[in-house]
Scaffold this motif. Sequence first.
Motif, PDB file in Angstrom:
ATOM      1  N   ALA A 102      68.189  40.959  13.346  1.00  0.00           N
ATOM      2  CA  ALA A 102      67.201  42.042  13.291  1.00  0.00           C
ATOM      3  C   ALA A 102      66.956  42.598  14.696  1.00  0.00           C
ATOM      4  CB  ALA A 102      65.895  41.534  12.682  1.00  0.00           C
ATOM      5  N   GLU A 103      66.803  41.700  15.673  1.00  0.00           N
ATOM      6  CA  GLU A 103      66.569  42.148  17.049  1.00  0.00           C
ATOM      7  C   GLU A 103      67.760  42.925  17.589  1.00  0.00           C
ATOM      8  OE1 GLU A 103      63.523  38.595  18.596  1.00  0.00           O
ATOM      9  OE2 GLU A 103      65.656  38.468  19.078  1.00  0.00           O
ATOM     10  N   ALA A 104      68.954  42.404  17.330  1.00  0.00           N
ATOM     11  CA  ALA A 104      70.159  43.051  17.866  1.00  0.00           C
ATOM     12  C   ALA A 104      70.360  44.430  17.250  1.00  0.00           C
ATOM     13  CB  ALA A 104      71.381  42.176  17.611  1.00  0.00           C
ATOM     14  N   SER A 105      70.156  44.536  15.935  1.00  0.00           N
ATOM     15  CA  SER A 105      70.399  45.824  15.291  1.00  0.00           C
ATOM     16  C   SER A 105      69.344  46.842  15.709  1.00  0.00           C
ATOM     17  CB  SER A 105      70.451  45.668  13.768  1.00  0.00           C
ATOM     18  OG  SER A 105      69.277  45.070  13.283  1.00  0.00           O
ATOM     19  N   LEU A 106      68.101  46.372  15.890  1.00  0.00           N
ATOM     20  CA  LEU A 106      67.051  47.292  16.354  1.00  0.00           C
ATOM     21  C   LEU A 106      67.397  47.817  17.750  1.00  0.00           C
ATOM     22  CD1 LEU A 106      64.267  48.597  15.931  1.00  0.00           C
ATOM     23  CD2 LEU A 106      63.230  46.511  16.848  1.00  0.00           C
ATOM     24  N   ALA A 107      67.807  46.892  18.620  1.00  0.00           N
ATOM     25  CA  ALA A 107      68.138  47.295  19.987  1.00  0.00           C
ATOM     26  C   ALA A 107      69.322  48.250  20.001  1.00  0.00           C
ATOM     27  CB  ALA A 107      68.452  46.056  20.830  1.00  0.00           C
ATOM     28  N   TYR A 108      70.305  47.960  19.138  1.00  0.00           N
ATOM     29  CA  TYR A 108      71.496  48.804  19.111  1.00  0.00           C
ATOM     30  C   TYR A 108      71.141  50.233  18.704  1.00  0.00           C
ATOM     31  CZ  TYR A 108      76.436  49.788  19.019  1.00  0.00           C
ATOM     32  OH  TYR A 108      77.671  50.295  19.321  1.00  0.00           O
ATOM     33  N   CYS A 109      70.184  50.357  17.809  1.00  0.00           N
ATOM     34  CA  CYS A 109      69.819  51.699  17.344  1.00  0.00           C
ATOM     35  C   CYS A 109      68.920  52.427  18.336  1.00  0.00           C
ATOM     36  CB  CYS A 109      69.148  51.601  15.980  1.00  0.00           C
ATOM     37  SG  CYS A 109      68.841  53.224  15.281  1.00  0.00           S
ATOM     38  N   VAL A 110      67.852  51.768  18.807  1.00  0.00           N
ATOM     39  CA  VAL A 110      66.932  52.481  19.711  1.00  0.00           C
ATOM     40  C   VAL A 110      67.591  52.740  21.065  1.00  0.00           C
ATOM     41  CG1 VAL A 110      64.814  51.668  18.605  1.00  0.00           C
ATOM     42  CG2 VAL A 110      65.768  50.370  20.520  1.00  0.00           C
ATOM     43  N   GLY A 111      68.552  51.901  21.434  1.00  0.00           N
ATOM     44  CA  GLY A 111      69.248  52.131  22.694  1.00  0.00           C
ATOM     45  C   GLY A 111      70.407  53.084  22.536  1.00  0.00           C
ATOM     46  N   GLY A 112      70.612  53.568  21.322  1.00  0.00           N
ATOM     47  CA  GLY A 112      71.763  54.430  21.086  1.00  0.00           C
ATOM     48  C   GLY A 112      71.420  55.615  20.206  1.00  0.00           C
ATOM     49  N   ASP A 113      71.908  55.555  18.992  1.00  0.00           N
ATOM     50  CA  ASP A 113      71.890  56.688  18.074  1.00  0.00           C
ATOM     51  C   ASP A 113      70.520  57.337  17.890  1.00  0.00           C
ATOM     52  OD1 ASP A 113      73.047  58.420  16.232  1.00  0.00           O
ATOM     53  OD2 ASP A 113      72.665  57.077  14.550  1.00  0.00           O
ATOM     54  N   LEU A 114      69.471  56.514  17.804  1.00  0.00           N
ATOM     55  CA  LEU A 114      68.145  57.075  17.514  1.00  0.00           C
ATOM     56  C   LEU A 114      67.695  58.049  18.589  1.00  0.00           C
ATOM     57  CD1 LEU A 114      65.828  56.813  15.409  1.00  0.00           C
ATOM     58  CD2 LEU A 114      64.817  55.080  16.886  1.00  0.00           C
ATOM     59  N   GLY A 115      68.066  57.774  19.842  1.00  0.00           N
ATOM     60  CA  GLY A 115      67.510  58.565  20.926  1.00  0.00           C
ATOM     61  C   GLY A 115      68.454  59.538  21.601  1.00  0.00           C
ATOM     62  N   TYR A 116      69.718  59.597  21.170  1.00  0.00           N
ATOM     63  CA  TYR A 116      70.666  60.459  21.881  1.00  0.00           C
ATOM     64  C   TYR A 116      70.181  61.908  21.969  1.00  0.00           C
ATOM     65  CZ  TYR A 116      74.195  56.735  21.885  1.00  0.00           C
ATOM     66  OH  TYR A 116      74.873  55.556  22.099  1.00  0.00           O
ATOM     67  N   ALA A 117      69.661  62.432  20.856  1.00  0.00           N
ATOM     68  CA  ALA A 117      69.230  63.836  20.881  1.00  0.00           C
ATOM     69  C   ALA A 117      68.079  64.027  21.872  1.00  0.00           C
ATOM     70  CB  ALA A 117      68.816  64.280  19.482  1.00  0.00           C
ATOM     71  N   THR A 118      67.148  63.059  21.908  1.00  0.00           N
ATOM     72  CA  THR A 118      66.015  63.214  22.830  1.00  0.00           C
ATOM     73  C   THR A 118      66.484  63.088  24.274  1.00  0.00           C
ATOM     74  OG1 THR A 118      65.334  60.885  22.944  1.00  0.00           O
ATOM     75  CG2 THR A 118      64.502  62.167  21.086  1.00  0.00           C
ATOM     76  N   ASN A 119      67.464  62.247  24.537  1.00  0.00           N
ATOM     77  CA  ASN A 119      68.019  62.126  25.902  1.00  0.00           C
ATOM     78  C   ASN A 119      68.588  63.456  26.357  1.00  0.00           C
ATOM     79  OD1 ASN A 119      69.496  58.886  25.085  1.00  0.00           O
ATOM     80  ND2 ASN A 119      67.411  59.379  25.695  1.00  0.00           N
ATOM     81  N   LEU A 120      69.201  64.176  25.398  1.00  0.00           N
ATOM     82  CA  LEU A 120      69.799  65.475  25.723  1.00  0.00           C
ATOM     83  C   LEU A 120      68.710  66.532  25.907  1.00  0.00           C
ATOM     84  CD1 LEU A 120      72.626  65.290  23.047  1.00  0.00           C
ATOM     85  CD2 LEU A 120      72.989  65.241  25.518  1.00  0.00           C
ATOM     86  N   TRP A 121      67.752  66.549  24.975  1.00  0.00           N
ATOM     87  CA  TRP A 121      66.694  67.564  25.028  1.00  0.00           C
ATOM     88  C   TRP A 121      65.823  67.383  26.263  1.00  0.00           C
ATOM     89  CZ3 TRP A 121      65.037  66.690  19.221  1.00  0.00           C
ATOM     90  CH2 TRP A 121      66.086  67.141  18.392  1.00  0.00           C
ATOM     91  N   MET A 122      65.683  66.117  26.703  1.00  0.00           N
ATOM     92  CA  MET A 122      64.887  65.832  27.895  1.00  0.00           C
ATOM     93  C   MET A 122      65.712  66.029  29.164  1.00  0.00           C
ATOM     94  SD  MET A 122      61.807  65.326  27.048  1.00  0.00           S
ATOM     95  CE  MET A 122      62.169  66.674  25.943  1.00  0.00           C
TER      96      MET A 122
END
Lengths: 1093, 462
Positions: free
Chosen positions: B49-69
């Motif tokens: 659970a910890e690994a999958s959460l980290a994999y998502c929040v450190g990746g796919d979930l935030g890519y668009a916001t990293n770009l927009w910011m």
Amino acid sequence: MKINYKLKLSNMKKLLLLLGVFLLCTSVMFAQKTITGKVTSKSDGTSLPGVTVVAKGTKTGTITDMDGNYKITVPATATKLVFTFIGMTTYEVEIGSQTSISVALEASTTVLEGVVVTALGISKQEKALGYSVQQVSGDVISQSDNTNVVNSLGGKVTGVQVTNSSGAAGASSYITIRGAHSVLGENQPLFIVDGVPIDNSQSSSTGSLVDGVALSNRAIDINPDDIAGISVLKGGAATALYGLRAANGVVMISTKKGKTTGQNKINVTFNSSVSFDKVNKLPEVQTKFGQGDGGQWLGPETHCSTSWGPKLDTCTYSNGPLAANQDPYNFGYYDWDKNGLIVGKNDPTSNGKAVTPYDNLKNFFQTGVSYNNDLSLSGGNEASTYYFSMSNSSSKGIIPLNTFDKTTVKIAGDTKLSKKISTSGSVNYINSGGYRIQQGSNMSGLMLGLLRTPVTFDDANGYSDPANTPEAYIFSKDGYITHPRTYRGFGKYDNPYWTVNENPYRDDVNRIIGNFSVVYNPIEWLNFTYRLGNDWYTDKRKGDFAIGSAAYPTGQIILDNQYNMDINSDFICNISRNITNDIKSNLTLGQNMYQTKFHQTYVQGDQLALPDFYNISNALTVQSKEFIDQKRTAAFYGDLGLDYKSMVFLDVTGREEWTTTLSKPFFFPSASLGFVFTELPSLVKNEVLSFGKIRASYANVANDAPTLQSLNYYSSAAFLDGWTSGISFPFEGQTGYMIDPTLGNAGLKPEEMRSLEFGTELKFFKNRVGIDFTYYNNKNENVILDVPVAGSSGYAAKLMNAATMVNKGIEAMLDVTPVKSKDFEWNMLFNFTKNNNMVVALAPGVDNVYIGGFTGSEIRAVVGQPYGEIYGTDWVRDGSGNIVINDDPSSSSYRQPMMSETEVSLGNTQAKWLLGITNTLKYKNVALSFLVDIKVGGVMWNGTKGALDYFGTAKNTETRGDSIIMTGVQGHYDAHGNLITNGTNTMYTIRDENWYTGVGGGFGGPTSQFVEKANWVRLRQLTLSYSLGDNIVKKTGFKAISVYFTGKNLWLKTPYTGVDPETSLFGSHNAQGIDYFNMPSTKTFTFGIKLAI
Amino acid sequence: MKKINIKILTGFIVIVAITSSCKKWIDDDYNVNQTKPQDVTLNLILPSAEASLAYCVGGDLGYATNLWMQQMSGSARQVLAYDRYVFTSSDDDNAWSFAMYGGAMENIYKIIEKGKAQNSPYYTGIGEVLMAYSLGSMTDLWGSIPYKQAFQGDKNLTPAFDSQQSIYVTIDSLLNDAINVQFAASTSLYTPSTDDLIYSGSRPKWIKAAYAFRARYAIHLSKVPGSNAYANALSYLSSAISANSGDCEFTFGANQNEENPLYQFFDQRGDFGMAKFMVDTLFHSNDPRGTVFIDTTYGTGALAPGVGGVSDAWIAYPFCSETSPVPFISYVECLFIKAEAELQGSPSDPAAAAADYNAAIAASLSKYGVTDSAWLSTHANATAADITLQKIMTQKYIALFLQLEVYNDWRRTGFPVLVPSINGAISSIPRRYPYPTSEKLYNSKNCPTSGVSLTDRVWWDQ
């Protein structure tokens, strides 16, 4: 039930013998002439007891005795003798002045003319059927000389489509009857041998089919020479008694039984053949440009992957000074090529020797040789018969070292324990397996390395027997490290000779198929049958990758042990009574139990410590997995047949079935009606129409739900985000599990098929012309899918009954005998198949699902399209479908067509129609038959070409640098993302290295460029056979001798630019239409002899 | 005939006998998969659970916001479209459906439930903190999201959506429960240890992280009237993470199956570069963290101004290596929240704010392994007189490089001031994610349809 039939026959025979004696006695009084003779079987020379011999137009008749001899006294008015025997063509002979008439009867083209094997192995009168069943005789199967019996059905049966996966020895074949019925489940028919289902799976070791080796489908284990005949049950009504396993049709195989020969006599047959295989079609490669990039030669030492090097006619060899990287071992010469370095003609170091291309493809493939030997002994007396056979087929493929071997032993017998009880049984032991070669999308795959090799690199390194010469594929040994010799330096893609030598994969199947049955016949009209059958096999597989192999550079060992056990039990009660003089009835009641169990243990060891030592203990890391799959079913069934004056036949069946995969039982009914209108008094003596029947049937059958899906499970955690390969456990030393994202479903229903069929069967001019026409409409509902659900439920999908698919089609068979005389006969048989499949619905919100394939070129089921669409990227197109060529000079793709990122349907892999035309010509003892097979429609993804375009080895890249005006319109996207078009394209597109390594190739360009038509016309089979005349045979001491030649795929015409388009990377799997470095197919020349002693 | 009847009767008796054995033959257990467990223990779910959460929040979930910011830029394929504000329901579907709800969150939910059922509050506590963080990450991007009816599987395939306001109440009550009930329990039947890949089962660390999250989600409500955001945040911070060593973060591994998500993206796809704004921000202040974030081996070899909208500079290996951690919440973030709350709260305390601002920058350098006391003395030297919200948020923007908080902070405070992309499909920077395709299709009766365009604002962003 065949046994029962036989017993009846022998009873009847006694009766007829008596009758014959009686007739003989009575006819003495009016005797005019006595004729004697012997009746034998033309195929094996054995004597035929029980043949009816009648003087035509009289009531005078007799039957042959145990040795096939007869004696008949006929009135003077008699002109002809008629010989009839079940399973043999009726034969008429002019009496003339003869007093001795011996005849050899020929087996009829169907197994038993007038009698067909139907569901549960029950023989029925063909005339009585209200549905279509087509038979193929054992002789036809045997002369096809296919190791894989599935291949012998191609082109010979309407409604059936067979795709042989490749020409590799032991490769699998995929068969469907009347199209696809399930989206994700099984679409291939049930295989039944002597009433017992057998396994025809093709199980992969790793679950991935894009790489690995070409595996077999397990029906390959059947010895074709043991087959007496095959009945193909196509529609729902034909298969209804199989309930949950009936939707895909049934291939019913009957094997040979012993024949009554009399005391101390044995029928011995020996069949032997040798076959030679040649590659029938290869993708064409260019021969004008060398390895390199940008027109510069970059040799193997540079690891350059492409053939975008210099034009060969501008180059020469050189023995000149070597750069450091060209001489790693300081031998002072260029090790990669015996001719030396490649330099320009004017280079000062040039030795003037012109650079000529190596023909790696031609050098690599060899003539495959296969030997087939089959010995059978059979015989019996009134009480018992036996059949024993041994066969061996040994194939060496077109690919060096590739083999497939099969040895079978079969013992079958039946015995009459008392007047009322008889038993029969058979045991068939099979050992099969081979040495298989890595294929497909696989850096160690054979065709991948071979076809990408530039023409300036000699895979064989100049050796005449490179497959057995390590210096061809091993550059050097450096202590424990072996450096493979490949065109990319060490490794990357394996040299094909490395692949065959250093990446072996062996499978070893030991299989026993057996059955036992007891028939109890208490009174004439009642019998009970109990039949128990099993199919058990182990498949031990071992695959190695030597250290240095491109796919697994540190080496790998795979151990895969598979175990499969199927048990089937049927208890059948049959009651046959006449209700009135005009109405006969037959009632069958039965009970079935079935169990299948599959157990796989898979061990993978990576990172080998010692080279060339392939024991799992030699692996540094070892992973293992275990998988068990199992299922049980139970059913009651009944079949009531009514026969009114042999004119109207009504058949009603029902099956109530339980299965461990479904929570409750389901009922499957069927009804069929046959009306032989030529029995009507007004038509009964019609000269033109000899036989006419119309038939109609309706059935509700099914495919079972997938096993082990009723509950939710946890799996070892693996996680990916759609962009990357992701993470998996064990992770940093921790084991981790996650709940499976697909919800199980304990309330699944079977995948139901409602099957409606109409047909007619017409025979004209005393059976000289026969037509059999069938229309069917099969609707598959409740087809099971992983239906996506809202993620907020905590899950991604749930297995549900959701999809609907329809197959409508026609099957037409035309059987014409234009010439039939005493010595010469010409027969034409046309088998036409047209199936229209349509995916009507998948699930709410789901308009397509993935079946298999590669990213960017997937095989999908798409709503509104037939099953098996190729899905991938295409060019940007305007509203009229024209491709748009970029006219924006500031764009990097100026003057090139624009590629769309959106994936779309690019065509369907299913054929529109199939036509098989068999011509059979017989003159005296010589017979010639040839089968022309036509397939129209259906596309294939030629992924091989896409890759070869990219690498610059495809033939069409020979014209590199040319410019063409592509058909389409000019246009571009404006700042708002709107497509602006500016009329017909007039700009030139340059097709150079940039083009092929960009949008014009398979890595970066749209998939649609490589979707090609897979139509064909082929001479699938040609057989020339000669039976030696009786006079000659007698001198040899044999009963019969025949020799034959069979050629397969001798001629092929297709627009497809790759290998033979009858190919499938995934083999016996629903995802057909994928060609990515598939092995080529073969043309085969077989010479055989059949002897009877 | 009598004889025959008996025989027929015998036949039917046999059939009946077979029928009765059918029940045993059709054994339900036969359809049970023997090669997969139907249930697993808590210590086997927690790490995944910890690994999958980290994999998502450190990746796919935030890519668009990293770009927009404008911290990263997209140079090709999908992420180029994101960079141009082309971001649709199919683009965030995977993150919502497979990664979060159907992946990490479902398994975190299982931890909470199992922990309760198995009298293991220490697991439940971790589950609650992770769930609060997950819900926070989701609601900040999408507003209303399902929770009360979510994770029910077959029992409810179409969960209702809860308002963001109620999700925020849930987040705080989950954290409160974790701190004051679960972690406060004297015993736990099962106790997390090495299977907890974040804190190795350390309850004090989890409690500090829980307080830090309470502070973060408190200050998120700074624009919500009457939320008492600053005071609440300050009160939680007194018990929150107090050193870099206490950071709540997930560290990836060196093996191929253990690599950091951003590293995998670069390794397997490329397509991302540094955004000009981020590069210039670092360049203008000669920030020593520049070489941590930016790979200067490409281009000039030194930190240089960004070019055009897209910089060809790559994100530096130290920042996105195989083993780089994905932060959930950090000491540095706590200090910035503190500085902001002290400055913006009432009464305002600019002196404390300036001190915490300076400490935050120093902690950030230390966190990234940079020692540059000279630079610190000129750049982390704010005083009560010159501390501003813009300074705090700009430095937080740098320190929390590529974290989701950057987007939340920008929406709350407007800092740093970003100019929308000239290539944008819309003229302003998006302020929320669209609902994913799967919820729109398969939960259509509940999935909100109004106020959900890219330019609409979530509840706390009004």
